[in-house]
Design a protein around this motif. Structure first.
Motif, PDB file in Angstrom:
ATOM      1  N   GLN A   1      45.518  47.780  46.990  1.00  0.00           N
ATOM      2  CA  GLN A   1      44.778  46.880  47.865  1.00  0.00           C
ATOM      3  C   GLN A   1      44.400  45.560  47.200  1.00  0.00           C
ATOM      4  O   GLN A   1      43.817  44.691  47.852  1.00  0.00           O
ATOM      5  N   ASN A   2      44.720  45.420  45.924  1.00  0.00           N
ATOM      6  CA  ASN A   2      44.334  44.204  45.202  1.00  0.00           C
ATOM      7  C   ASN A   2      45.270  43.052  45.562  1.00  0.00           C
ATOM      8  O   ASN A   2      46.489  43.216  45.665  1.00  0.00           O
ATOM      9  N   LEU A   3      44.689  41.887  45.744  1.00  0.00           N
ATOM     10  CA  LEU A   3      45.472  40.695  46.059  1.00  0.00           C
ATOM     11  C   LEU A   3      46.088  40.076  44.812  1.00  0.00           C
ATOM     12  O   LEU A   3      47.205  39.552  44.859  1.00  0.00           O
ATOM     13  N   PHE A   4      45.381  40.146  43.691  1.00  0.00           N
ATOM     14  CA  PHE A   4      45.822  39.500  42.463  1.00  0.00           C
ATOM     15  C   PHE A   4      46.238  40.538  41.426  1.00  0.00           C
ATOM     16  O   PHE A   4      45.688  41.645  41.385  1.00  0.00           O
ATOM     17  N   ASN A   5      47.200  40.165  40.582  1.00  0.00           N
ATOM     18  CA  ASN A   5      47.640  41.065  39.529  1.00  0.00           C
ATOM     19  C   ASN A   5      46.502  41.271  38.525  1.00  0.00           C
ATOM     20  O   ASN A   5      46.031  40.295  37.920  1.00  0.00           O
ATOM     21  N   PRO A   6      46.037  42.503  38.323  1.00  0.00           N
ATOM     22  CA  PRO A   6      44.854  42.733  37.468  1.00  0.00           C
ATOM     23  C   PRO A   6      45.016  42.231  36.038  1.00  0.00           C
ATOM     24  O   PRO A   6      44.084  41.644  35.477  1.00  0.00           O
ATOM     25  N   ALA A   7      46.170  42.450  35.428  1.00  0.00           N
ATOM     26  CA  ALA A   7      46.364  42.016  34.044  1.00  0.00           C
ATOM     27  C   ALA A   7      46.310  40.502  33.925  1.00  0.00           C
ATOM     28  O   ALA A   7      45.776  39.961  32.946  1.00  0.00           O
ATOM     29  N   MET A   8      46.833  39.793  34.930  1.00  0.00           N
ATOM     30  CA  MET A   8      46.800  38.331  34.895  1.00  0.00           C
ATOM     31  C   MET A   8      45.402  37.799  35.202  1.00  0.00           C
ATOM     32  O   MET A   8      45.033  36.730  34.714  1.00  0.00           O
ATOM     33  N   VAL A   9      44.633  38.516  35.998  1.00  0.00           N
ATOM     34  CA  VAL A   9      43.230  38.139  36.205  1.00  0.00           C
ATOM     35  C   VAL A   9      42.495  38.173  34.876  1.00  0.00           C
ATOM     36  O   VAL A   9      41.770  37.234  34.516  1.00  0.00           O
ATOM     37  N   ALA A  10      42.710  39.253  34.120  1.00  0.00           N
ATOM     38  CA  ALA A  10      42.052  39.382  32.818  1.00  0.00           C
ATOM     39  C   ALA A  10      42.495  38.282  31.865  1.00  0.00           C
ATOM     40  O   ALA A  10      41.671  37.659  31.185  1.00  0.00           O
ATOM     41  N   ARG A  11      43.781  38.017  31.825  1.00  0.00           N
ATOM     42  CA  ARG A  11      44.282  37.007  30.890  1.00  0.00           C
ATOM     43  C   ARG A  11      43.748  35.620  31.242  1.00  0.00           C
ATOM     44  O   ARG A  11      43.348  34.855  30.360  1.00  0.00           O
ATOM     45  N   ALA A  12      43.745  35.281  32.522  1.00  0.00           N
ATOM     46  CA  ALA A  12      43.278  33.957  32.935  1.00  0.00           C
ATOM     47  C   ALA A  12      41.795  33.781  32.628  1.00  0.00           C
ATOM     48  O   ALA A  12      41.376  32.736  32.114  1.00  0.00           O
ATOM     49  N   VAL A  13      40.987  34.792  32.934  1.00  0.00           N
ATOM     50  CA  VAL A  13      39.546  34.703  32.680  1.00  0.00           C
ATOM     51  C   VAL A  13      39.276  34.571  31.186  1.00  0.00           C
ATOM     52  O   VAL A  13      38.452  33.746  30.749  1.00  0.00           O
ATOM     53  N   LEU A  14      39.965  35.358  30.378  1.00  0.00           N
ATOM     54  CA  LEU A  14      39.757  35.296  28.926  1.00  0.00           C
ATOM     55  C   LEU A  14      40.211  33.961  28.353  1.00  0.00           C
ATOM     56  O   LEU A  14      39.557  33.411  27.461  1.00  0.00           O
ATOM     57  N   LEU A  15      41.316  33.418  28.866  1.00  0.00           N
ATOM     58  CA  LEU A  15      41.787  32.120  28.381  1.00  0.00           C
ATOM     59  C   LEU A  15      40.793  31.004  28.686  1.00  0.00           C
ATOM     60  O   LEU A  15      40.550  30.130  27.854  1.00  0.00           O
TER      61      LEU A  15
ATOM     62  N   THR B   1      47.653  49.397  33.389  1.00  0.00           N
ATOM     63  CA  THR B   1      46.882  48.142  33.425  1.00  0.00           C
ATOM     64  C   THR B   1      46.348  47.797  32.047  1.00  0.00           C
ATOM     65  O   THR B   1      46.465  46.649  31.592  1.00  0.00           O
ATOM     66  N   GLY B   2      45.757  48.767  31.368  1.00  0.00           N
ATOM     67  CA  GLY B   2      45.274  48.527  30.010  1.00  0.00           C
ATOM     68  C   GLY B   2      46.395  48.153  29.067  1.00  0.00           C
ATOM     69  O   GLY B   2      46.237  47.281  28.192  1.00  0.00           O
ATOM     70  N   TRP B   3      47.541  48.785  29.242  1.00  0.00           N
ATOM     71  CA  TRP B   3      48.712  48.492  28.414  1.00  0.00           C
ATOM     72  C   TRP B   3      49.137  47.036  28.598  1.00  0.00           C
ATOM     73  O   TRP B   3      49.375  46.304  27.633  1.00  0.00           O
ATOM     74  N   LEU B   4      49.242  46.600  29.858  1.00  0.00           N
ATOM     75  CA  LEU B   4      49.668  45.230  30.152  1.00  0.00           C
ATOM     76  C   LEU B   4      48.668  44.205  29.605  1.00  0.00           C
ATOM     77  O   LEU B   4      49.056  43.157  29.077  1.00  0.00           O
ATOM     78  N   VAL B   5      47.376  44.501  29.738  1.00  0.00           N
ATOM     79  CA  VAL B   5      46.361  43.590  29.199  1.00  0.00           C
ATOM     80  C   VAL B   5      46.503  43.488  27.681  1.00  0.00           C
ATOM     81  O   VAL B   5      46.466  42.394  27.109  1.00  0.00           O
ATOM     82  N   ALA B   6      46.676  44.624  27.014  1.00  0.00           N
ATOM     83  CA  ALA B   6      46.800  44.628  25.549  1.00  0.00           C
ATOM     84  C   ALA B   6      47.991  43.795  25.093  1.00  0.00           C
ATOM     85  O   ALA B   6      47.927  43.107  24.072  1.00  0.00           O
ATOM     86  N   MET B   7      49.085  43.823  25.846  1.00  0.00           N
ATOM     87  CA  MET B   7      50.276  43.076  25.457  1.00  0.00           C
ATOM     88  C   MET B   7      50.060  41.572  25.485  1.00  0.00           C
ATOM     89  O   MET B   7      50.777  40.820  24.817  1.00  0.00           O
ATOM     90  N   THR B   8      49.094  41.114  26.267  1.00  0.00           N
ATOM     91  CA  THR B   8      48.853  39.671  26.393  1.00  0.00           C
ATOM     92  C   THR B   8      47.819  39.152  25.411  1.00  0.00           C
ATOM     93  O   THR B   8      47.549  37.948  25.394  1.00  0.00           O
ATOM     94  N   LEU B   9      47.234  40.015  24.591  1.00  0.00           N
ATOM     95  CA  LEU B   9      46.168  39.604  23.677  1.00  0.00           C
ATOM     96  C   LEU B   9      46.706  39.246  22.302  1.00  0.00           C
ATOM     97  O   LEU B   9      47.727  39.797  21.867  1.00  0.00           O
TER      98      LEU B   9
END
Length: 355
Positions: free
Chosen positions: A119-133, A82-90
Motif C-alpha cells: 500500500q506504500n506509494l514511495f519506495n521505503p529504501a529510497m525514502v530512508a536514503r533521501a531523508v538521511l542525505l 527493506t533493511g537489506w536495501l537500506v544497508a546497501m545504500t549506506l
C-alpha cells in the motif's frame, strides 16, 4: 460434502509468492553485498546486521500496534529485504545509529504509515536514503576506500568504529569518482583539466572504489539483476529504460559540450544507477502496472538522475529521482491502463453511440 470457497480472479500460476520473491531478490543481492562486506571489512558487516535487525524490529512493533497477526505477516521477508536495501545504500563505516534510523524511516514512514506491504506509494529504501542525505549529508558522504586484506580493522576495532563512531582519519577516502568530477566542474574547471581516466572507470565496474556498502561493484549488481530477469521476477523494460534514458541524455550532453559533461560511461558505471535500474525501480508496489507505464516511469527516472547529478546540489540523484517518479505513478497508471470494453481508460462508461 465439503464446500470450498470460490475466490475471484485473477489467479496466479507463478511459483513465486511474496516470501519466495523476497528470498529470490535477496539471493540475487547477495554477491554484491558480500563483495562490499569483504572489501570494507567488519564495520560493514556490523552495520549491515544492525540495519537489518532494526528493520525487523520496527516491522514487529508496527504489526503489533496495528493489531495484525505478527508472526504471520513478519515471516514474508519484506522487512528483511527493506533493511537489506537500506544497508546497501549506506557508507560502509557509518555509525550504528545511521543504520537504525534509516531502517526505522524505511519501515515506519515509508511502509506502515501508508498501511503496510503493498500500500506504500514511495519506495521505503529510497525514502530512508533521501531523508538521511538531506538531514545528515556529512555522515552519508563519508567514504572509505577498500583496504588490502591485512590492513582491514579487526573485530575489536570494528566495534569501536560502528558503535563508537571512531573512524580513523587516515581511513577516510575522497569522494566517489562522479561526485569529485561534479565538484571540480562546479569550481570552474573543465574535464580536460580534471582528467577522469578509464582506469578508474574499470575499477568502478569491478568495485575497487569508495562507495556505499553494496553499490560499488557494477559487475555483481548486473549479474544479480540479470538473474532476476532470468527468474522472471522482473522484466527488462524498466532496467533498459532507466539506463537507456540516462545514457541517451548524458551522451547527447557530452556530444554538445565534452568539457562540461562527462562521458555516459561514467554515469552508467556507477553502482547506484545499476542498483536502481534492477532492484529499486522494479519494485512491484511503487512501479506502474502496464508496459507503457513502466517505460514512461523508467525514462523519467533516468532523465531525473541525469538532471539531478548534473545541476542538483547532490552528486547522486537516484533516491530523489525514484521518489519523484513514485509520486507520478497513480497518474501514469490512470492514462496507460488498458481500456475495458465499453468504458474509458478512467473507468467511466462510454456513451452508447461510442460503444
Amino acid at each position: 460434502m465439503t464446500l470450498q470457497t470460490a475466490m475471484a480472479a485473477p489467479y496466479t500460476h507463478s511459483m513465486f509468492n511474496v516470501s519466495r520473491t523476497m528470498l529470490a531478490v535477496m539471493t540475487c543481492l547477495f554477491p554484491a553485498t558480500a563483495h562490499g562486506i569483504f572489501h570494507f571489512g567488519w564495520p560493514a558487516l556490523l552495520l549491515f546486521a544492525v540495519t537489518v535487525a532494526s528493520a525487523i524490529l520496527c516491522e514487529l512493533v508496527c504489526l503489533a500496534l496495528s493489531g495484525r497477526a505478527v508472526l504471520r505477516f513478519s515471516m514474508d521477508g519484506s522487512a528483511l529485504l527493506t533493511g537489506w536495501l537500506v544497508a546497501m545504500t549506506l557508507p560502509p563505516w557509518a555509525p550504528w545509529w545511521i543504520g537504525t534510523l534509516g531502517a526505522a524511516i524505511a519501515v515506519v514512514l515509508g511502509k506502515h504509515v501508508f498501511g503496510g506491504l503493498g500500500q506504500n506509494l514511495f519506495n521505503p529504501a529510497m525514502v530512508a536514503r533521501a531523508v538521511l542525505l538531506v538531514a545528515l549529508p556529512v555522515h552519508m558522504t563519508t567514504w572509505v576506500a577498500p583496504l588490502p586484506l591485512g590492513e582491514r580493522p579487526n573485530l575489536e576495532q570494528a566495534l569501536t568504529i560502528t558503535f563508537g563512531s571512531d573512524i580513523p582519519a587516515d581511513a577516510i577516502s575522497g569522494a566517489t569518482i562522479l561526485s569529485e568530477v561534479q565538484s571540480q566542474l562546479g569550481a570552474g574547471r573543465t574535464l580536460s583539466e580534471i582528467g577522469p581516466d578509464w582506469e578508474s572507470l574499470q575499477k568502478q565496474f569491478y568495485g575497487a572504489v569508495p562507495g556505499s556498502l553494496g553499490e560499488t561493484s557494477v559487475f555483481l549488481l548486473l549479474l544479480g539483476g540479470l538473474a532476476l530477469v532470468l527468474l522472471r521476477i522482473i522484466r527488462l523494460i524498466l532496467p533498459l529504460t532507466v539506463l537507456g534514458s540516462l545514457a541517451a541524455l548524458s551522451g547527447a550532453a557530452h556530444l554538445v559540450d565534452p568539457e562540461q559533461f562527462v562521458h555516459p560511461a561514467f554515469h552508467l558505471a556507477t553502482g547506484s544507477a545499476v542498483f536502481c535500474a534492477f532492484f529499486i525501480a522494479t519494485d512491484y508496489v511503487t512501479a506502474p502496472m502496464t508496459a507503457l507505464g513502466k517505460a514512461i516511469y523508467g525514462i523519467g527516472i533516468g532523465a531525473l538522475i541525469f538532471v539531478i547529478r548534473t545541476w542538483g546540489a547532490f552528486p547522486e540523484g537516484v533516491a530523489f529521482a525514484v521518489l519523484l517518479m513514485n509520486a507520478c505513478v497513480p497518474l501514469i497508471d490512470t492514462y496507460t491502463r488498458p481500456r475495458i470494453f465499453g468504458r474509458t481508460r478512467k473507468g467511466t462508461p462510454l456513451p452508447l453511440e461510442e460503444r
